[in-house]
Design an enzyme around this catalytic site. Structure first.
Site, mmCIF file in Angstrom:
data_model
loop_
_atom_site.group_PDB
_atom_site.id
_atom_site.type_symbol
_atom_site.label_atom_id
_atom_site.label_comp_id
_atom_site.label_asym_id
_atom_site.label_seq_id
_atom_site.Cartn_x
_atom_site.Cartn_y
_atom_site.Cartn_z
ATOM 1 N N ARG A 53 20.326 30.297 108.983
ATOM 2 C CA ARG A 53 19.053 29.579 108.964
ATOM 3 C C ARG A 53 19.281 28.145 109.406
ATOM 4 O O ARG A 53 18.499 27.567 110.158
ATOM 5 C CB ARG A 53 18.400 29.626 107.564
ATOM 6 C CG ARG A 53 17.191 28.698 107.472
ATOM 7 C CD ARG A 53 16.245 28.975 106.291
ATOM 8 N NE ARG A 53 16.889 29.418 105.089
ATOM 9 C CZ ARG A 53 17.637 28.664 104.270
ATOM 10 N NH1 ARG A 53 17.833 27.381 104.549
ATOM 11 N NH2 ARG A 53 18.180 29.178 103.199
ATOM 12 N N TYR A 106 -5.239 25.922 123.131
ATOM 13 C CA TYR A 106 -4.891 27.229 122.598
ATOM 14 C C TYR A 106 -5.576 27.411 121.237
ATOM 15 O O TYR A 106 -5.475 26.549 120.357
ATOM 16 C CB TYR A 106 -3.364 27.318 122.451
ATOM 17 C CG TYR A 106 -2.941 28.610 121.831
ATOM 18 C CD1 TYR A 106 -3.110 29.810 122.510
ATOM 19 C CD2 TYR A 106 -2.397 28.653 120.556
ATOM 20 C CE1 TYR A 106 -2.748 31.008 121.932
ATOM 21 C CE2 TYR A 106 -2.028 29.849 119.973
ATOM 22 C CZ TYR A 106 -2.208 31.022 120.671
ATOM 23 O OH TYR A 106 -1.858 32.211 120.093
ATOM 24 N N ASP A 179 1.898 19.903 124.301
ATOM 25 C CA ASP A 179 2.182 21.334 124.395
ATOM 26 C C ASP A 179 2.447 21.626 125.869
ATOM 27 O O ASP A 179 1.533 21.594 126.693
ATOM 28 C CB ASP A 179 0.980 22.130 123.860
ATOM 29 C CG ASP A 179 1.226 23.637 123.862
ATOM 30 O OD1 ASP A 179 2.043 24.110 124.676
ATOM 31 O OD2 ASP A 179 0.575 24.334 123.060
ATOM 32 N N LYS A 204 5.945 32.560 126.377
ATOM 33 C CA LYS A 204 5.246 32.592 127.658
ATOM 34 C C LYS A 204 6.246 32.420 128.802
ATOM 35 O O LYS A 204 7.101 33.263 128.973
ATOM 36 C CB LYS A 204 4.150 31.522 127.643
ATOM 37 C CG LYS A 204 3.314 31.512 126.338
ATOM 38 C CD LYS A 204 2.506 32.760 126.096
ATOM 39 C CE LYS A 204 1.896 32.850 124.700
ATOM 40 N NZ LYS A 204 1.103 31.702 124.272
#
Ligand SMILES: *Cc1c(COP(=O)(O)O)cnc(C)c1O
Length: 399
Positions: A53, A106, A179, A204
């Site tokens: 992690r 978005y 973004d 994407k």
């Protein structure tokens, strides 16, 4: 193998963070599918790895490559784009703070800010980002800690001036986040234009093959928390605060996902070139079609975003949206294509078509971000362009 900033983008995408494995010489970073690491005595970590992690070598390779390509200081890979956004927002914001958000973005970003963080007393104001004065007017001095920018926007492909907006944000003591999912670092590097942090849905274009969900943050060198705040590690560094929450909340990318994402990243330059050549041909075809009422693509010379995009981007990207006059016609078009697959998401090698009002942007219905119901979004893939044009011509003719 080391890279430096005089190497070109495609070279850095293939080599940054990706030296041959020191143990075996494997030329790509192996998938370290492991949760924990042997210690040489208590606290005697080999190369700093303790628990996956906190850090994992496959993830480190991806984070190093992304930070390099974005001209950033540190990169962080997450389980999804929204996990990256959530970590950034919670690392920076406190109850009572305010965020300026795009009036086209978005849908999931808006839902996160309005409906999740809203419950923790974080307020937001939508603003038209193409108008720097409107953004300045939306800022609440002393309360606004973040200006959230998406450019080009999803799904209307509006383009805003990152350098101008970073000045507006910084004058008010707020951070500017961009973004960069649509442009990718191949086409646009916001940190070199004054942004403090870049966020990606690597699902994407970065991943690029519709086979993995992921997200990333890259911080600018010397970026600090807004309002003179000190983060949980006792420093004012934005990267330290993000790094703390990345581990403390743990929405990290797994090793296999990081490996797939890095595999995609290596071919980003050649894919983006083909995506945008095909997208321009599609946009030009649609602009001349009598069944199409408007086309949104910053690569068209008469598009309102063309001049700013030509200045701040290396190309215009692979997404095109169009309006066809009615919701019924838009639904019919989405059902009629052969090669453009009706599906959410974007940025993969295959062409996709979707109806934002009912699909990706259903969560912004009734808000300032609501999108027209006759808008169709195309993610133009890297197939042979003549086949794509034929597909659209046939589908439009049948409406
Ligand atoms: C898809 C997308 C996101 C969200 O990313 P996930 O990986 O789906 O969580 C954020 N911003 C933009 C522009 C997107 O297209």
């Amino acid at each position: 193998m080391s890279t430096d900033h005089t190497d070109g983008f495609a070279t850095r995408a293939i080599h940054a963070g990706q030296s041959p494995d020191p143990l075996t010489g494997a030329v790509v970073p192996p998938i370290y599918q492991v949760s924990t690491y042997a210690q040489d005595g208590v606290g005697g970590l080999r190369s700093g790895y303790e628990y996956s992690r906190s850090a994992n070598p496959t993830r480190t390779a991806l984070e190093t490559a992304l930070a390099d390509l974005e001209h950033g200081d540190r990169g962080f890979a997450f389980a999804s784009g929204l996990a990256a956004e959530d970590t950034l927002l919670r690392a920076v914001l406190r109850p009572g703070d305010h965020v300026v958000v795009p009036d086209d973005a978005y849908g999931g970003t808006y839902r996160l800010i309005a409906r999740v963080l809203g419950g923790w007393q974080v307020d937001h104001t939508p603003a038209r980002l193409t108008d720097a004065a409107a953004v300045a007017a939306a800022i609440q001095p002393g309360r606004t800690r973040l200006v959230w920018v998406e450019t080009p926007t999803n799904p209307l492909l509006r383009v805003s001036d990152i350098a101008a907006l970073s000045k507006v944000a910084h004058r008010a003591g707020a951070l500017l986040v961009v973004d960069n999912t649509f442009a990718t670092p191949y086409l646009q590097t916001p940190l070199t234009l004054g942004a403090d942090v870049v966020v990606h849905s690597t699902t994407k274009y970065v991943g690029g093959h519709s086979d993995v969900v992921g997200g990333a943050l890259v911080t600018a060198p010397d970026a600090t928390l807004p309002g003179g705040r000190t983060g949980p590690t006792g420093t004012t560094s934005l990267a330290d605060a993000v790094g703390f929450l990345h581990n403390a909340a743990g929405a990290v990318a797994g090793p296999f996902d990081a490996w797939l994402t890095l595999r995609g990243l290596r071919t980003l330059a050649v894919r983006m070139e083909r995506h945008q050549t095909n997208a321009l041909a599609v946009a030009q075809f649609l602009a001349g079609h009598p069944g199409v009422t408007s086309v949104h693509y910053p690569g068209l010379p008469d598009d309102p975003g063309h001049a700013v995009a030509a200045r701040q981007m290396r190309g215009f990207g692979g997404i095109v949206s169009l309006r066809v006059g009615s919701s019924e016609r838009a639904r019919a078009l989405c059902a009629a294509t052969r090669l453009f697959t009706l599906a959410e998401s974007l940025g993969g090698v295959e062409s996709l078509i979707e109806l934002p009002a009912a699909m990706t942007h259903a969560s912004v219905a009734g808000s300032a971000l609501e999108v027209p119901d006759d808008l169709v979004r195309l993610s133009v893939g890297i197939e042979d362009v003549d086949d794509l044009l034929d597909d659209l011509a046939t589908a439009l003719a049948g409406l």
